[in-house]
Design an enzyme around this catalytic site. Structure first.
Site, PDB file in Angstrom:
ATOM      1  N   LYS A 174       0.862  -1.186   0.000  1.00  0.00           N
ATOM      2  CA  LYS A 174       0.000   0.000   0.000  1.00  0.00           C
ATOM      3  C   LYS A 174       0.894   1.231   0.000  1.00  0.00           C
ATOM      4  O   LYS A 174       1.464   1.605   1.032  1.00  0.00           O
ATOM      5  CB  LYS A 174      -0.910   0.057   1.236  1.00  0.00           C
ATOM      6  CG  LYS A 174      -1.940   1.200   1.091  1.00  0.00           C
ATOM      7  CD  LYS A 174      -2.463   1.735   2.388  1.00  0.00           C
ATOM      8  CE  LYS A 174      -1.639   2.825   2.972  1.00  0.00           C
ATOM      9  NZ  LYS A 174      -1.552   4.058   2.169  1.00  0.00           N
ATOM     10  N   PRO A 208      -6.175   4.857   7.602  1.00  0.00           N
ATOM     11  CA  PRO A 208      -7.221   4.324   8.476  1.00  0.00           C
ATOM     12  C   PRO A 208      -8.059   3.199   7.845  1.00  0.00           C
ATOM     13  O   PRO A 208      -8.631   2.397   8.576  1.00  0.00           O
ATOM     14  CB  PRO A 208      -8.096   5.556   8.759  1.00  0.00           C
ATOM     15  CG  PRO A 208      -7.186   6.715   8.540  1.00  0.00           C
ATOM     16  CD  PRO A 208      -6.245   6.312   7.446  1.00  0.00           C
ATOM     17  N   GLU A 249      10.383   1.993   9.928  1.00  0.00           N
ATOM     18  CA  GLU A 249      11.328   3.075   9.633  1.00  0.00           C
ATOM     19  C   GLU A 249      10.574   4.369   9.897  1.00  0.00           C
ATOM     20  O   GLU A 249       9.665   4.718   9.141  1.00  0.00           O
ATOM     21  CB  GLU A 249      11.754   3.045   8.156  1.00  0.00           C
ATOM     22  CG  GLU A 249      12.597   1.869   7.757  1.00  0.00           C
ATOM     23  CD  GLU A 249      13.957   1.857   8.406  1.00  0.00           C
ATOM     24  OE1 GLU A 249      14.404   2.909   8.909  1.00  0.00           O
ATOM     25  OE2 GLU A 249      14.557   0.784   8.428  1.00  0.00           O
ATOM     26  N   CYS A 283      13.902  11.492   6.192  1.00  0.00           N
ATOM     27  CA  CYS A 283      13.924  11.125   7.609  1.00  0.00           C
ATOM     28  C   CYS A 283      15.330  11.213   8.195  1.00  0.00           C
ATOM     29  O   CYS A 283      15.485  11.434   9.385  1.00  0.00           O
ATOM     30  CB  CYS A 283      13.336   9.740   7.807  1.00  0.00           C
ATOM     31  SG  CYS A 283      13.974   8.555   6.641  1.00  0.00           S
ATOM     32  N   GLU A 383      10.332  16.626  14.282  1.00  0.00           N
ATOM     33  CA  GLU A 383      10.724  16.485  12.886  1.00  0.00           C
ATOM     34  C   GLU A 383       9.920  17.517  12.082  1.00  0.00           C
ATOM     35  O   GLU A 383       8.695  17.440  12.022  1.00  0.00           O
ATOM     36  CB  GLU A 383      10.378  15.064  12.433  1.00  0.00           C
ATOM     37  CG  GLU A 383      10.984  14.693  11.117  1.00  0.00           C
ATOM     38  CD  GLU A 383      10.698  13.244  10.745  1.00  0.00           C
ATOM     39  OE1 GLU A 383       9.550  12.789  10.928  1.00  0.00           O
ATOM     40  OE2 GLU A 383      11.612  12.577  10.242  1.00  0.00           O
TER      41      GLU A 383
HETATM   42  P1  NAD Z   1       2.042   8.898   7.574  1.00  0.00           P
HETATM   43  O1  NAD Z   1       2.795   8.096   8.546  1.00  0.00           O
HETATM   44  O2  NAD Z   1       0.690   9.373   7.946  1.00  0.00           O
HETATM   45  O3  NAD Z   1       1.891   8.060   6.209  1.00  0.00           O
HETATM   46  C1  NAD Z   1       2.829   7.080   5.780  1.00  0.00           C
HETATM   47  C2  NAD Z   1       2.059   5.870   5.278  1.00  0.00           C
HETATM   48  O4  NAD Z   1       1.322   5.300   6.351  1.00  0.00           O
HETATM   49  C3  NAD Z   1       1.038   6.202   4.200  1.00  0.00           C
HETATM   50  O5  NAD Z   1       0.994   5.141   3.263  1.00  0.00           O
HETATM   51  C4  NAD Z   1      -0.267   6.264   4.983  1.00  0.00           C
HETATM   52  O6  NAD Z   1      -1.400   6.006   4.217  1.00  0.00           O
HETATM   53  C5  NAD Z   1      -0.038   5.174   6.018  1.00  0.00           C
HETATM   54  N1  NAD Z   1      -0.827   5.301   7.236  1.00  0.00           N
HETATM   55  C6  NAD Z   1      -1.233   6.434   7.862  1.00  0.00           C
HETATM   56  N2  NAD Z   1      -1.936   6.123   8.965  1.00  0.00           N
HETATM   57  C7  NAD Z   1      -1.962   4.770   9.055  1.00  0.00           C
HETATM   58  C8  NAD Z   1      -2.558   3.840   9.966  1.00  0.00           C
HETATM   59  N3  NAD Z   1      -3.245   4.259  11.026  1.00  0.00           N
HETATM   60  N4  NAD Z   1      -2.388   2.530   9.738  1.00  0.00           N
HETATM   61  C9  NAD Z   1      -1.691   2.090   8.687  1.00  0.00           C
HETATM   62  N5  NAD Z   1      -1.137   2.912   7.771  1.00  0.00           N
HETATM   63  C10 NAD Z   1      -1.253   4.239   7.961  1.00  0.00           C
HETATM   64  O7  NAD Z   1       2.918  10.072   7.131  1.00  0.00           O
HETATM   65  P2  NAD Z   1       2.436  11.333   6.305  1.00  0.00           P
HETATM   66  O8  NAD Z   1       1.077  11.806   6.693  1.00  0.00           O
HETATM   67  O9  NAD Z   1       2.626  10.988   4.901  1.00  0.00           O
HETATM   68  O10 NAD Z   1       3.463  12.383   6.857  1.00  0.00           O
HETATM   69  C11 NAD Z   1       3.329  12.877   8.185  1.00  0.00           C
HETATM   70  C12 NAD Z   1       4.654  12.997   8.882  1.00  0.00           C
HETATM   71  O11 NAD Z   1       5.313  11.729   8.918  1.00  0.00           O
HETATM   72  C13 NAD Z   1       5.653  13.882   8.190  1.00  0.00           C
HETATM   73  O12 NAD Z   1       5.514  15.207   8.557  1.00  0.00           O
HETATM   74  C14 NAD Z   1       6.966  13.335   8.645  1.00  0.00           C
HETATM   75  O13 NAD Z   1       7.352  13.913   9.858  1.00  0.00           O
HETATM   76  C15 NAD Z   1       6.689  11.890   8.858  1.00  0.00           C
HETATM   77  N6  NAD Z   1       7.222  11.063   7.764  1.00  0.00           N
HETATM   78  C16 NAD Z   1       8.359  10.367   7.981  1.00  0.00           C
HETATM   79  C17 NAD Z   1       8.876   9.590   6.974  1.00  0.00           C
HETATM   80  C18 NAD Z   1      10.114   8.808   7.153  1.00  0.00           C
HETATM   81  O14 NAD Z   1      10.673   8.301   6.196  1.00  0.00           O
HETATM   82  N7  NAD Z   1      10.610   8.657   8.354  1.00  0.00           N
HETATM   83  C19 NAD Z   1       8.239   9.524   5.761  1.00  0.00           C
HETATM   84  C20 NAD Z   1       7.068  10.250   5.560  1.00  0.00           C
HETATM   85  C21 NAD Z   1       6.565  10.991   6.596  1.00  0.00           C
END
Ligand code: NAD
Length: 482
Positions: A174, A208, A249, A283, A383
């Protein structure tokens, strides 16, 4: 408008169970350019069933068969590198040079690296010389759920899909709903390479609904997640009821320790360029620059002057400029944290609130440097995920290490010193999964991952493959019998 509303399940492009569409926005002009579908638990069920059906035969394929298919994937990837770069640039705003040379290219780099790992990997060995009949066998864990973010989309997809398949697992991917187009191109490449039906499945959707359904699913044996700590915790909780393995990660707030004995212009500008790369949306970005007191003011001055020269521009144009942030949500978050830095008393020496001059649309922000930051401020602890650097002074080596480690994260760390023995001594004391000394690049195949709240497990190289394997001990094993 591009319509890519189907999912890739059981070797075919299929319509979602219930039609629910989402427009994909180009962050440079805030306009939709594509439409995808958001899936539901019913689509996850279909994908998991396909992956379960494919597992018995895929998990028993030979190393040679898996290598042959991965070579075909690499050929398809290299042939369509420009399509991949275009998709990434449009969906998340990476300027074309970065999109082609780093964002898209690293996908091919990881595929090639995992091919080399698979060629050499020992799946079986005796426990030790004293116990030749105690056989240690590494077997694929089963069906894996893979969830990826938008910031380095192909880096993260290839770091999960390729080792999982190399290990003999089958997968449901996904990708981020914000940047799904690159994964659609990737799924087309998987189809072209000719992997058996059900080995690789992809369902688009949000966290979600699809992400949660995957994490809870009793047919999924392992979840591999990259993204925010918030969502990583949600995945872990949902996965706990079926006792899945979870690898994570997550975020970082990586320190970059600059000692006074370095070439200061070189060290400070290199640190800034890395912090601003990908518009700060990495990250492992070095976002806290800790500078030894005697050269702190000089370093701030260098940082201010360099940042004033950093160009922000349209992702479709050629050049070394930085692009927009990925979304309105990220734009608001970054603006909010810049405001918080000002309110908490940090000194803006470059950039600040608002869009750069000449931009009235797109999620473009001003590369920003804060001086006089202390490690308690929000801009030093959270972050930001934007081009924002916090500069913190330190007096002694011990204080530098203490500030560097005073964070809930532990992903990367960076040390700059002409004294190589000191740089290595400090590197050993930093609580981080990766430390880079004096700007040395990380090669493909080196483990990527963090301590503390930056995650669990390591991606890349043999460590990335091992995460997808179970360990079986067979006692009373006789060589050559089967
Ligand atoms: P997020 O964690 O919300 O999304 C990342 C992935 O997780 C997406 O595919 C999303 O659909 C999925 N996801 C979200 N909620 C979920 C849940 N409850 N269960 C399962 N999957 C879920 O990140 P974002 O909204 O894209 O970005 C928000 C913050 O996350 C950013 O501001 C940043 O700080 C951080 N981020 C970190 C990394 C990293 O590589 N460490 C990458 C992207 C974002």
């Amino acid at each position: 408008m591009l319509r890519k509303t189907k999912f890739f399940i059981d070797g075919k492009w299929v319509a979602p169970d219930v039609a629910k569409e989402l427009e994909v926005i180009n962050p440079a002009d805030e306009q939709p350019f594509a439409v995808i579908s958001l899936g539901s638990a019913a689509d996850v069920d279909k994908a998991v069933e396909a992956a379960q059906r494919a597992f018995p035969s895929w998990s028993t394929t030979s190393r040679k068969e898996r290598l042959a298919l991965l070579e075909k994937l690499l050929a398809a990837y290299n042939r369509r590198m420009r399509d991949m770069a275009n998709a990434i640039s449009a969906e998340m705003g990476a300027p074309m040079k970065l999109a082609l040379e780093s964002q898209a290219a690293c996908g091919a780099g990881h595929i090639k690296s995992f091919i080399e790992v698979l060629q050499r990997f020992e799946f079986e060995e005796p426990l030790d010389e004293k116990n030749p009949g105690e056989r240690i066998v590494r077997e694929p864990i089963g069906v894996c759920g893979l969830i990826t973010p938008w910031n380095w989309p192909m880096n993260q997809v290839t770091l999960k899909v390729v080792p999982a398949l190399a290990a003999g697992c089958t997968v449901v991917l996904k990708p981020s709903e914000i940047a799904p187009m690159s994964s659609i191109v990737f799924a087309e490449m998987m189809e072209e390479a000719g992997f058996p039906a059900g080995v690789f499945n992809m369902v688009n959707g949000d966290g979600p609904s699809v992400g949660e359904a995957m994490s809870r699913h009793p047919g999924i044996d392992m979840m591999s997640f990259t993204g925010s700590t918030r969502a990583g915790v949600a995945v872990t909780k949902a996965a706990s009821e079926t006792v899945k393995r979870v690898t994570l990660e997550l975020g970082g707030k990586s320190p970059n320790i600059v000692f006074a004995d370095v070439d200061l212009v070189d060290a400070v500008t290199r640190g800034l360029a890395h912090c601003f790369e990908n518009t700060g949306q990495s990250c492992n970005a070095p976002t806290r620059m800790l500078v030894e007191r005697p050269v702190y003011d000089k370093a701030v001055d260098i940082a201010a002057k360099y940042t004033a020269t950093v160009k922000v521009g349209d992702p479709s144009e050629d050049g070394d400029h930085i692009g927009p942030l990925v979304s309105e949500m990220q734009f608001d978050k970054v603006q909010g944290l810049i405001e918080a830095g000002i309110k908490e008393g940090a000194r803006v020496v470059a950039g600040g609130i608002g869009r750069p001059e000449g931009f009235n649309r797109g999620y473009f922000v001003r590369p920003t440097v804060f001086a006089d930051v202390n490690n308690e401020m929000r801009i030093a602890r959270e972050e930001v995920f934007g081009p924002v650097l916090a500069m913190i002074p330190f007096e002694t080596e011990e204080e530098a290490i203490a500030i560097a480690n005073d964070t809930p994260y532990g992903l990367s760390a960076y040390v700059q010193s002409a004294d190589k023995a000191r740089a290595q001594r400090v590197a050993r004391k930093l609580r981080a999964g990766m430390v880079q000394i004096n700007g040395t690049d990380r090669p493909y195949g080196s483990p990527f991952g963090g301590y503390k709240q930056s995650g669990l497990g390591r991606e890349g190289g043999k460590w990335g493959l091992e995460d997808f394997l179970e360990v079986k001990a067979i006692s009373g094993f006789e060589e050559g019998l089967g």
